[in-house]
Scaffold this motif. Structure first.
Motif, PDB file in Angstrom:
ATOM      1  N   PRO A 107      10.997 -25.155  29.819  1.00  0.00           N
ATOM      2  CA  PRO A 107      10.936 -26.523  30.144  1.00  0.00           C
ATOM      3  C   PRO A 107      12.028 -26.944  31.313  1.00  0.00           C
ATOM      4  O   PRO A 107      13.250 -26.554  31.323  1.00  0.00           O
ATOM      5  CB  PRO A 107      11.551 -27.271  28.925  1.00  0.00           C
ATOM      6  N   LEU A 108      11.719 -27.716  32.260  1.00  0.00           N
ATOM      7  CA  LEU A 108      12.671 -27.966  33.453  1.00  0.00           C
ATOM      8  C   LEU A 108      13.279 -29.526  33.094  1.00  0.00           C
ATOM      9  O   LEU A 108      12.488 -30.463  33.290  1.00  0.00           O
ATOM     10  CB  LEU A 108      11.655 -28.276  34.563  1.00  0.00           C
ATOM     11  N   TYR A 109      14.493 -29.325  32.797  1.00  0.00           N
ATOM     12  CA  TYR A 109      15.484 -30.429  32.507  1.00  0.00           C
ATOM     13  C   TYR A 109      15.499 -31.534  33.533  1.00  0.00           C
ATOM     14  O   TYR A 109      15.546 -30.773  34.748  1.00  0.00           O
ATOM     15  CB  TYR A 109      16.419 -30.161  31.708  1.00  0.00           C
ATOM     16  N   PRO A 110      15.587 -32.746  33.572  1.00  0.00           N
ATOM     17  CA  PRO A 110      15.486 -33.646  34.929  1.00  0.00           C
ATOM     18  C   PRO A 110      17.055 -33.462  35.242  1.00  0.00           C
ATOM     19  O   PRO A 110      17.883 -33.346  34.554  1.00  0.00           O
ATOM     20  CB  PRO A 110      15.145 -34.994  34.182  1.00  0.00           C
ATOM     21  N   THR A 111      17.229 -33.656  36.522  1.00  0.00           N
ATOM     22  CA  THR A 111      18.483 -33.444  37.032  1.00  0.00           C
ATOM     23  C   THR A 111      19.258 -34.782  37.056  1.00  0.00           C
ATOM     24  O   THR A 111      18.749 -35.936  37.077  1.00  0.00           O
ATOM     25  CB  THR A 111      18.547 -33.305  38.790  1.00  0.00           C
ATOM     26  N   CYS A 112      20.594 -34.805  36.683  1.00  0.00           N
ATOM     27  CA  CYS A 112      21.298 -36.057  36.548  1.00  0.00           C
ATOM     28  C   CYS A 112      21.637 -36.828  37.701  1.00  0.00           C
ATOM     29  O   CYS A 112      21.660 -36.201  38.896  1.00  0.00           O
ATOM     30  CB  CYS A 112      22.572 -35.610  36.075  1.00  0.00           C
ATOM     31  N   THR A 113      21.250 -38.170  37.590  1.00  0.00           N
ATOM     32  CA  THR A 113      21.425 -38.919  38.811  1.00  0.00           C
ATOM     33  C   THR A 113      22.750 -39.264  39.255  1.00  0.00           C
ATOM     34  O   THR A 113      23.134 -39.803  40.384  1.00  0.00           O
ATOM     35  CB  THR A 113      20.801 -40.315  38.832  1.00  0.00           C
ATOM     36  N   PHE A 114      23.767 -38.984  38.110  1.00  0.00           N
ATOM     37  CA  PHE A 114      25.078 -39.297  38.337  1.00  0.00           C
ATOM     38  C   PHE A 114      26.005 -38.150  38.787  1.00  0.00           C
ATOM     39  O   PHE A 114      27.139 -38.070  39.646  1.00  0.00           O
ATOM     40  CB  PHE A 114      25.782 -39.984  37.351  1.00  0.00           C
ATOM     41  N   HIS A 115      25.736 -37.111  38.310  1.00  0.00           N
ATOM     42  CA  HIS A 115      26.136 -35.465  38.435  1.00  0.00           C
ATOM     43  C   HIS A 115      25.270 -34.523  38.994  1.00  0.00           C
ATOM     44  O   HIS A 115      24.570 -34.021  38.455  1.00  0.00           O
ATOM     45  CB  HIS A 115      26.819 -35.156  37.323  1.00  0.00           C
ATOM     46  N   ASP A 169      19.071 -46.027  27.500  1.00  0.00           N
ATOM     47  CA  ASP A 169      17.796 -45.732  27.593  1.00  0.00           C
ATOM     48  C   ASP A 169      17.686 -44.853  28.937  1.00  0.00           C
ATOM     49  O   ASP A 169      16.581 -45.111  29.826  1.00  0.00           O
ATOM     50  CB  ASP A 169      17.161 -46.986  27.926  1.00  0.00           C
ATOM     51  N   ILE A 170      18.577 -43.967  29.054  1.00  0.00           N
ATOM     52  CA  ILE A 170      18.469 -42.824  30.011  1.00  0.00           C
ATOM     53  C   ILE A 170      18.875 -41.355  29.493  1.00  0.00           C
ATOM     54  O   ILE A 170      19.729 -41.395  28.681  1.00  0.00           O
ATOM     55  CB  ILE A 170      19.393 -43.330  31.335  1.00  0.00           C
ATOM     56  N   PRO A 171      18.255 -40.536  30.437  1.00  0.00           N
ATOM     57  CA  PRO A 171      18.882 -39.036  30.015  1.00  0.00           C
ATOM     58  C   PRO A 171      20.197 -38.801  30.592  1.00  0.00           C
ATOM     59  O   PRO A 171      20.679 -39.588  31.641  1.00  0.00           O
ATOM     60  CB  PRO A 171      17.925 -38.284  30.740  1.00  0.00           C
ATOM     61  N   VAL A 172      21.056 -38.127  29.838  1.00  0.00           N
ATOM     62  CA  VAL A 172      22.254 -37.878  30.288  1.00  0.00           C
ATOM     63  C   VAL A 172      22.608 -36.438  30.322  1.00  0.00           C
ATOM     64  O   VAL A 172      22.029 -35.689  29.532  1.00  0.00           O
ATOM     65  CB  VAL A 172      23.361 -38.626  29.402  1.00  0.00           C
ATOM     66  N   CYS A 173      23.524 -35.963  31.109  1.00  0.00           N
ATOM     67  CA  CYS A 173      24.046 -34.631  31.075  1.00  0.00           C
ATOM     68  C   CYS A 173      25.598 -34.523  30.403  1.00  0.00           C
ATOM     69  O   CYS A 173      25.836 -35.425  29.987  1.00  0.00           O
ATOM     70  CB  CYS A 173      24.110 -33.997  32.529  1.00  0.00           C
ATOM     71  N   LEU A 174      25.827 -33.203  30.399  1.00  0.00           N
ATOM     72  CA  LEU A 174      27.152 -33.023  29.490  1.00  0.00           C
ATOM     73  C   LEU A 174      28.405 -33.872  30.374  1.00  0.00           C
ATOM     74  O   LEU A 174      29.264 -34.175  29.895  1.00  0.00           O
ATOM     75  CB  LEU A 174      27.509 -31.507  29.264  1.00  0.00           C
ATOM     76  N   GLY A 175      28.091 -33.932  31.737  1.00  0.00           N
ATOM     77  CA  GLY A 175      29.188 -34.344  32.440  1.00  0.00           C
ATOM     78  C   GLY A 175      29.303 -36.066  32.124  1.00  0.00           C
ATOM     79  O   GLY A 175      30.374 -36.612  32.331  1.00  0.00           O
ATOM     80  N   SER A 194      32.531 -38.128  30.586  1.00  0.00           N
ATOM     81  CA  SER A 194      33.213 -39.138  31.127  1.00  0.00           C
ATOM     82  C   SER A 194      33.218 -40.460  30.401  1.00  0.00           C
ATOM     83  O   SER A 194      34.225 -41.448  30.764  1.00  0.00           O
ATOM     84  CB  SER A 194      32.407 -39.626  32.321  1.00  0.00           C
ATOM     85  N   LYS A 195      32.921 -40.221  29.237  1.00  0.00           N
ATOM     86  CA  LYS A 195      33.185 -41.397  28.085  1.00  0.00           C
ATOM     87  C   LYS A 195      32.287 -42.625  28.281  1.00  0.00           C
ATOM     88  O   LYS A 195      32.390 -43.508  27.668  1.00  0.00           O
ATOM     89  CB  LYS A 195      34.446 -41.518  27.851  1.00  0.00           C
ATOM     90  N   GLN A 196      31.285 -42.515  29.343  1.00  0.00           N
ATOM     91  CA  GLN A 196      30.502 -43.589  29.858  1.00  0.00           C
ATOM     92  C   GLN A 196      29.453 -44.123  28.632  1.00  0.00           C
ATOM     93  O   GLN A 196      29.309 -45.162  28.443  1.00  0.00           O
ATOM     94  CB  GLN A 196      29.594 -43.460  30.827  1.00  0.00           C
TER      95      GLN A 196
END
Length: 565
Positions: free
Chosen positions: A62-70, A83-89, A93-95
């Motif tokens: 599976p190709l996981y999507p790239t994070c738009t913030f990191h 309502d968005i995908p998130v990465c470990l970064g 960041s505690k967002q």
């Protein structure tokens, strides 16, 4: 792609060194690699998580999507609140502190289920409804033509009573009729164009969903949006209102008025005029085909003479006009049914004769090579190896309604036989034992087995070793065994070979010993024999009209037989 180990042409080269043969594949970067270049590729800074797999297992990760913030970080979780995908970064960041999180694959599975349901609604409900609307509008246009024609005829008949002095008025009134008709037809034609445009948009959306579903790029799948809610709003129904011709009496000066006038015409729009209809297409949706009865005397429609030197084994329909055949040489041949003419010949890649042949949903030829341990597909007359087995050899194959392949295979020591379901290169299911742990199928030991999928998704195997037709459900659980019927035409033991099914979920199997075909229902109850002068029947298939095709071993002929009304 041709197998680089056995062919000197069409060899794929490493994308890095451009000289060595491809052996590996990076699912992250979509790069083909030789083993020597794997380390160099992994060491590049283009990606932090190279997923390198064997070339035959490409596009399995599976190709996981790239994070738009990191940048370059892959998203593995999903924030339900944002309502968005998130990465470990993102999480570090505690967002998203305190937000409810889900595994991305779980969310995407739910998303896929949702768009599949919407695709099904578009396919099975909305699009068929628009087809009905088009038919309704076209019928109204035809009726409009007829009724306006009747109106013109009435005016003409009345005009004949007025003779020459009213010819001009007759033409005037007919011109008014034509103008009204053209106005209403133009309105309906514009309405029809809008409906056809809507249907085209729906088809495009269906194709877009299909493309997203078939890819392993999860970013593309996640990006799919559906406008199904807008398509549920059906167009208004336009109903033309015809003018009436009211004849008048002839009276000199008031000739124009007395001749008769046309009432005004109108087009009204009724938004409640249409209702959503469902045309279910799949067994899962409860599709019920038209009931067809067995005819009293099956009859041979045509006979196709093939050009094999020794034995003819297999036949499979490419369409209602063309059949593929194979025998005990390396050539698979495509024949036109009505003329019996040879259209195409394909030689197996190994030069060995194919054990069995099948046709996929997309119309590609598939064949098994028992000696070479491979299942192969022919695309644009080029042969691509789909499956290569170890310690097992493929016997027979069929394509399922979902596009998967079912393969009967024997162990090298010929002590085990099993059915394996493949989706592309990936094994999805293996069927070998019943609930008590006993083998469902007899070991090969020189015996043959043929396989097909019934319309109710049962998997049907003709097991020559146990002289039985073995039927399991989609989950692989045994439903029944059919061991023949007495009295048999030749009073010989049941010897099942080729097997096929039809639109009524009948199961048909060739009986070599009795020179006939057995028909049983989906629950294993015997219905009747088909003989039609058959001689050593072997391979079987049916077309979309439920015509039966029988490959006869020694006379190398294929008979087309009608047995259903």
């Amino acid at each position: 792609m041709m197998d680089p180990r056995t062919s000197a042409q069409d060899v794929m080269r490493c994308d890095l060194c451009e000289t060595a043969v491809v052996q590996m594949h990076c699912d992250t970067c979509l790069v083909n690699l030789c083993k020597a270049c794997v380390g160099e590729h992994i060491s590049t800074g283009e990606s932090k998580d190279h997923m390198v797999v064997k070339f035959q297992d490409r596009q399995s990760t599976p190709l996981y999507p790239t994070c738009t913030f990191h940048n370059k970080d892959r998203c593995v979780m999903y924030c339900n609140q944002c309502d968005i995908p998130v990465c470990l970064g993102c999480l570090a960041s505690k967002q998203h502190l305190g937000h409810e999180l889900s595994k991305l694959l779980q969310v995407l599975d739910e998303k896929k289920d949702m768009i599949l349901k919407e695709r099904n609604e578009l396919n099975d409900t909305i699009y068929p409804t628009y087809q009905d609307i088009v038919s309704d509008v076209q019928n109204r246009m035809s009726q409009l033509e007829k009724e306006y024609g009747d109106l013109s005829t009435a005016i003409t008949k009345h005009g004949e009573d007025w003779h020459r002095e009213i010819d001009k008025l007759v033409k005037k009134r007919k011109a008014e009729v034509n103008e009204m008709k053209n106005t209403q037809l133009q309105t309906l034609q514009k309405h029809l164009g809008e409906i056809n445009k809507k249907m085209s948009d729906i088809k495009d959306e269906i194709n877009s969903i299909e493309t997203a579903i078939d890819t392993n790029d999860l970013s593309k799948l996640f990006s799919v949006t559906s406008n199904v809610h807008t398509h549920r709003n059906l167009p208004h129904r336009i109903i033309p209102s015809l003018p009436k011709f009211i004849p008048g009496k002839i009276h000199g000066e008031e000739l124009d008025k007395m001749f008769g006038a046309l009432s005004s015409s109108s087009l009204t729009s009724d938004k409640h005029g249409y209702s959503m209809k469902t045309r279910q297409k799949s067994p899962e949706a409860g599709f019920s085909p038209p009931v067809k009865q067995l005819i009293d005397e099956p009859k041979t429609v045509t006979t196709i003479k093939t050009e094999y030197s020794y034995n003819l084994y297999n036949v499979v329909c490419l369409s209602d006009e063309e059949i593929w055949t194979s025998g005990d040489d390396s050539i698979m041949k495509l024949y036109r049914i009505n003329q019996g003419s040879l259209l195409k010949s394909i030689r197996t890649k190994s030069g060995k004769w194919p054990s069995n042949i099948a046709v996929t949903k997309s119309g590609d030829l598939v064949y098994t090579d028992y000696r070479n341990r491979t299942v192969n597909i022919v695309k644009n007359e080029k042969i691509e190896e789909v499956i290569r087995l170890q310690n097992w050899r493929p016997n027979s194959v069929c394509s399922t309604s979902s596009g998967d392949l079912l393969v009967i295979m024997d162990s090298d020591n010929k002590k085990q036989t099993k059915v394996v379901c493949y989706s592309g290169f990936t094994e999805k299911q293996s069927i070998q034992f019943d609930d008590k742990g006993k083998p469902l199928y007899s070991p090969s030991s020189g015996y043959l087995g043929y396989i097909t999928e019934n319309k109710n998704l049962d998997i049907c195997v003709s097991d020559e070793g146990t002289k039985a037709v073995v039927v399991v459900n989609q989950a692989g659980k045994l439903r029944f065994r059919y061991t023949g019927h007495t009295p048999a035409p030749n009073n010989e033991p049941f010897n099942p070979l080729g097997i096929t099914t039809d639109s009524q979920s009948h199961i048909l199997t060739a009986d070599r010993n009795n020179h006939c075909v057995h028909i049983i229902d989906q629950d294993g109850q015997f219905l009747r024999y088909i003989d039609c002068g058959l001689s050593l029947p072997w391979g079987l298939c049916t077309d979309t009209n439920d015509n039966l095709f029988v490959a006869q071993l020694l006379n190398k002929q294929v008979k087309k037989i009608k047995y259903l009304q």
